[in-house]
Design an enzyme around this catalytic site. Structure first.
Site, short mmCIF file in Angstrom:
data_model
loop_
_atom_site.label_atom_id
_atom_site.label_comp_id
_atom_site.label_asym_id
_atom_site.label_seq_id
_atom_site.Cartn_x
_atom_site.Cartn_y
_atom_site.Cartn_z
N THR A 8 23.25 42.69 39.82
CA THR A 8 24.29 42.19 40.30
C THR A 8 23.93 41.56 41.69
O THR A 8 22.99 42.29 42.27
CB THR A 8 25.44 43.01 40.55
OG1 THR A 8 26.66 41.86 41.11
CG2 THR A 8 25.28 43.96 41.45
N ASN A 10 26.39 40.57 43.66
CA ASN A 10 27.40 41.01 44.52
C ASN A 10 27.44 42.25 44.96
O ASN A 10 27.67 43.53 44.51
CB ASN A 10 28.77 40.84 43.36
CG ASN A 10 29.92 41.09 43.67
OD1 ASN A 10 30.45 41.76 44.93
ND2 ASN A 10 31.02 40.36 43.52
N LYS A 13 30.27 44.77 44.42
CA LYS A 13 30.03 45.58 43.03
C LYS A 13 29.18 46.83 43.25
O LYS A 13 29.38 47.85 42.63
CB LYS A 13 29.73 44.70 42.03
CG LYS A 13 30.76 43.74 41.67
CD LYS A 13 29.94 42.97 40.19
CE LYS A 13 30.90 42.17 39.51
NZ LYS A 13 30.11 41.49 38.25
N ASP A 70 30.19 42.64 33.90
CA ASP A 70 30.71 41.55 33.80
C ASP A 70 32.09 41.97 33.79
O ASP A 70 32.62 42.68 33.24
CB ASP A 70 30.47 40.42 32.80
CG ASP A 70 30.74 39.03 33.04
OD1 ASP A 70 30.38 38.79 34.36
OD2 ASP A 70 31.17 38.40 32.51
N GLY A 153 37.13 39.55 46.21
CA GLY A 153 37.72 38.68 45.00
C GLY A 153 39.34 38.86 44.96
O GLY A 153 40.10 38.40 45.93
N TYR A 154 39.90 38.92 43.70
CA TYR A 154 41.39 38.92 43.49
C TYR A 154 42.22 40.23 44.11
O TYR A 154 43.37 40.43 43.73
CB TYR A 154 41.64 38.85 42.03
CG TYR A 154 40.99 37.58 41.25
CD1 TYR A 154 41.69 36.37 41.49
CD2 TYR A 154 39.66 37.42 40.93
CE1 TYR A 154 41.23 35.08 41.15
CE2 TYR A 154 39.06 36.21 40.34
CZ TYR A 154 39.84 35.19 40.49
OH TYR A 154 39.10 33.97 39.76
N HIS A 180 39.41 49.28 36.91
CA HIS A 180 38.23 48.88 35.85
C HIS A 180 36.83 49.16 35.95
O HIS A 180 36.57 49.94 35.12
CB HIS A 180 38.58 47.43 35.88
CG HIS A 180 38.35 46.75 37.04
ND1 HIS A 180 39.21 46.87 38.23
CD2 HIS A 180 37.38 45.77 37.70
CE1 HIS A 180 38.88 46.02 39.21
NE2 HIS A 180 37.75 45.57 38.88
N ARG A 181 36.32 48.89 37.04
CA ARG A 181 34.79 49.16 37.28
C ARG A 181 34.81 50.79 37.32
O ARG A 181 33.92 51.39 36.78
CB ARG A 181 34.26 48.55 38.55
CG ARG A 181 32.62 48.86 38.83
CD ARG A 181 32.21 47.78 39.94
NE ARG A 181 32.43 46.62 39.32
CZ ARG A 181 33.28 45.63 39.82
NH1 ARG A 181 34.23 45.87 40.84
NH2 ARG A 181 33.55 44.37 39.13
#
Ligand code: ITT
Length: 199
Positions: A8, A10, A13, A70, A153-154, A180-181
């Site tokens: 990544t 990012n 992340k 992803d 992000g969001y 989620h991650r």
């Protein structure tokens, strides 16, 4: 210590993953250590496709075990959009703020009860022996104004009813426990610890 590359660019992340995987006997490094790697095009139609593209590309170029992440934000009212296009919802080089504002615009006037969403992360792992993947999902609601300054992000519009907070209002360690991650990487950690060599 053996290394695993998190495929990544990012940094958010990467930091989350390093924190979640810190008790593994491997060092998790990011693409910042490999500045010559060209941009990896996310040409897949699904999160799984793209996470595999990232992990395979980096494994083939570097030869170290690689993880690809992803992630998509899937909004029920928008039939799963922005989904696999979450990073480029407002256009090719859109900033986080542009994507977030486009989503708020698309949901303008939609009542809270119809703003259910989920973050979904697919993590793929590639080494010389195997290709594996795991998934993590967290459900929430897209609120109509950003709240909080953490995360990325969001996160400022992703509200968790049980916490009464957005992901941007809680510290990274707390986000990692329920996100989620975090969930995907926890599954990955168990998988790796139990069954796989990283060579
Ligand atoms: P890499 O492909 O280099 O890993 P990216 O930022 O492009 O980084 P994705 O392709 O997975 O990552 O895009 C997902 C987008 O979804 C990302 O740009 C953010 O806007 C958003 N996103 C991903 N994880 C998030 C999280 O934990 N919280 C909030 N938004 C997130």
């Amino acid at each position: 210590m053996d290394k695993i590359v998190f495929a990544t660019s990012n940094i958010n992340k990467l930091r989350e993953a390093q924190s979640i995987l810190k008790d593994l006997p491997y060092q998790v490094i990011g693409l910042d250590e490999f500045p010559n790697i060209p941009e990896i095009k996310e040409t897949g139609k699904t999160l799984l496709d793209n996470s595999l593209i990232k992990a395979r590309t980096v494994y083939n170029l570097i030869g170290l075990p690689s993880i690809g992440d992803d992630t998509g934000l899937e909004v029920e009212y928008l039939n799963g959009a922005p989904g696999v296009k979450s990073a480029r919802y407002a256009g090719g080089n859109a900033a986080y703020k542009d994507n977030l504002n486009k989503l708020l615009k698309d949901l303008d006037g939609v009542p809270l009860g119809k703003r259910k969403a989920q973050f979904r992360t697919v993590i793929s792992f590639v080494n010389a022996l195997t290709e594996q993947w795991v998934e993590g999902i967290v459900e929430g609601i897209i609120i109509d104004k950003p709240r909080g300054s953490g995360g990325f992000g969001y996160d400022p519009i992703f509200y968790l009813p049980e916490l009464k907070k957005t992901f941007a209002e809680i510290p990274m360690d707390e986000k990692n426990k329920i996100s989620h991650r975090g969930l995907a990487l926890e599954k990955f950690r168990i998988l790796l610890g139990k069954f796989y060599l990283t060579k």
